[in-house]
Design an enzyme around this catalytic site. Structure first.
Site, PDB file in Angstrom:
ATOM      1  N   HIS A   1     -13.722   0.598  -1.182  1.00  0.00           N
ATOM      2  CA  HIS A   1     -12.377   0.011  -1.120  1.00  0.00           C
ATOM      3  C   HIS A   1     -12.332  -1.282  -1.932  1.00  0.00           C
ATOM      4  CE1 HIS A   1     -10.099   2.466   1.843  1.00  0.00           C
ATOM      5  NE2 HIS A   1     -11.314   2.847   2.195  1.00  0.00           N
TER       6      HIS A   1
ATOM      7  N   GLU B   1      -9.871  -2.868  -3.024  1.00  0.00           N
ATOM      8  CA  GLU B   1      -8.743  -3.745  -2.676  1.00  0.00           C
ATOM      9  C   GLU B   1      -9.093  -4.755  -1.584  1.00  0.00           C
ATOM     10  OE1 GLU B   1      -8.529  -0.693   0.540  1.00  0.00           O
ATOM     11  OE2 GLU B   1      -9.120  -0.707  -1.569  1.00  0.00           O
TER      12      GLU B   1
ATOM     13  N   CYS C   1     -11.452   5.840  -2.187  1.00  0.00           N
ATOM     14  CA  CYS C   1     -11.938   6.487  -0.969  1.00  0.00           C
ATOM     15  C   CYS C   1     -11.392   7.915  -0.847  1.00  0.00           C
ATOM     16  CB  CYS C   1     -11.593   5.634   0.252  1.00  0.00           C
ATOM     17  SG  CYS C   1     -12.525   6.097   1.733  1.00  0.00           S
TER      18      CYS C   1
END
Length: 240
Positions: A217, A219, A118
């Site tokens: 993202h 994660e 990001c």
């Protein structure tokens, strides 16, 4: 025990913000736990890297790492890419910008594997001499990339055939996103993923080095492909 026994050591850049926990209300160095959890899930050892202003610190840190994740966070200072702030651009962190740019300088010198997430993608583009679109809704006419508050949006992404990214995550995927800015120019990088509205979603260096960044993202979901790719590159780097 060396890195090959314990797993690659992966640096994760962090926020420095006013925070609250228990009885405490003070400035803290922090990062959402999903980042460390994602690194651990693919066999890496996460190391948090708060902003440091000591000369030479970035080089010393990079010398001890096997890989680096430039994490999400606040807007990049527009002066870093020779622009005036958009009315919706705010809250940039001069200390974090300087630290992460120094880490990228040191990583380039060492050939360290790097993944940008990001803001990390945006900073990597700026580090290369590129620029950002400061408020993506002005271009695409909607807020789906950042629906507001602490909610993530979802975006369908198509990857470029033959790219490193496509080999890691496939031709198409739906991703979690939370950004109001995006990359306009990234000199030296290849554009390797786009959203249906044309937003640039990923860039990678056209070299054998793992130097890749995504606007989403990874994660926050079980996106094993990207993190596994970073781990493979980190293991090879450590072995060298």
């Amino acid at each position: 025990m060396n890195a090959l026994d314990s797993g690659p050591l992966i640096g994760l850049t962090t926020y420095r913000e006013q925070a609250a926990w228990g009885v405490w209300r003070q400035r803290a160095d922090l990062l959402p736990t999903q980042y460390a959890g994602a690194v651990e899930s693919v066999g890496g050892v996460p190391l948090l890297l708060p902003p440091v202003g000591v000369p030479g610190a970035a080089e010393a840190v990079v010398a001890r790492l096997d890989g680096l994740v430039v994490s999400g966070g606040a807007d990049v200072d527009p002066s870093r890419y020779r622009s005036q702030p958009h009315p919706r651009t705010a809250g940039w962190r001069a200390d974090r910008d300087a630290w992460e740019l120094a880490l990228l300088d040191a990583a380039d010198a060492a050939g360290l594997p790097v993944l940008g997430v990001c803001r990390g993608m945006q900073l990597m583009a700026v580090h290369a001499g590129g620029s950002l679109d400061q408020h993506t809704p002005d271009l695409v006419g909607h807020e789906e990339h950042s629906p507001g508050g602490d909610a993530f949006g979802t975006t369908s992404v198509a990857t470029a055939p033959g790219s490193r990214l496509a080999a890691l995550v496939g031709e198409k995927l739906t991703v979690s996103c939370h950004h109001h800015q995006s990359v306009r120019e990234a000199p030296g990088f290849q554009a390797v993923a786009t959203a249906a509205d044309g937003t640039l979603e990923a860039i990678e260096a056209p070299t054998d080095r793992f130097y890749l960044a995504v606007q989403w993202h990874p994660e926050t979901v079980a996106d094993i492909g990207l993190l596994a790719g970073l781990m493979e590159a980190a293991r090879a780097y450590s072995a060298r």
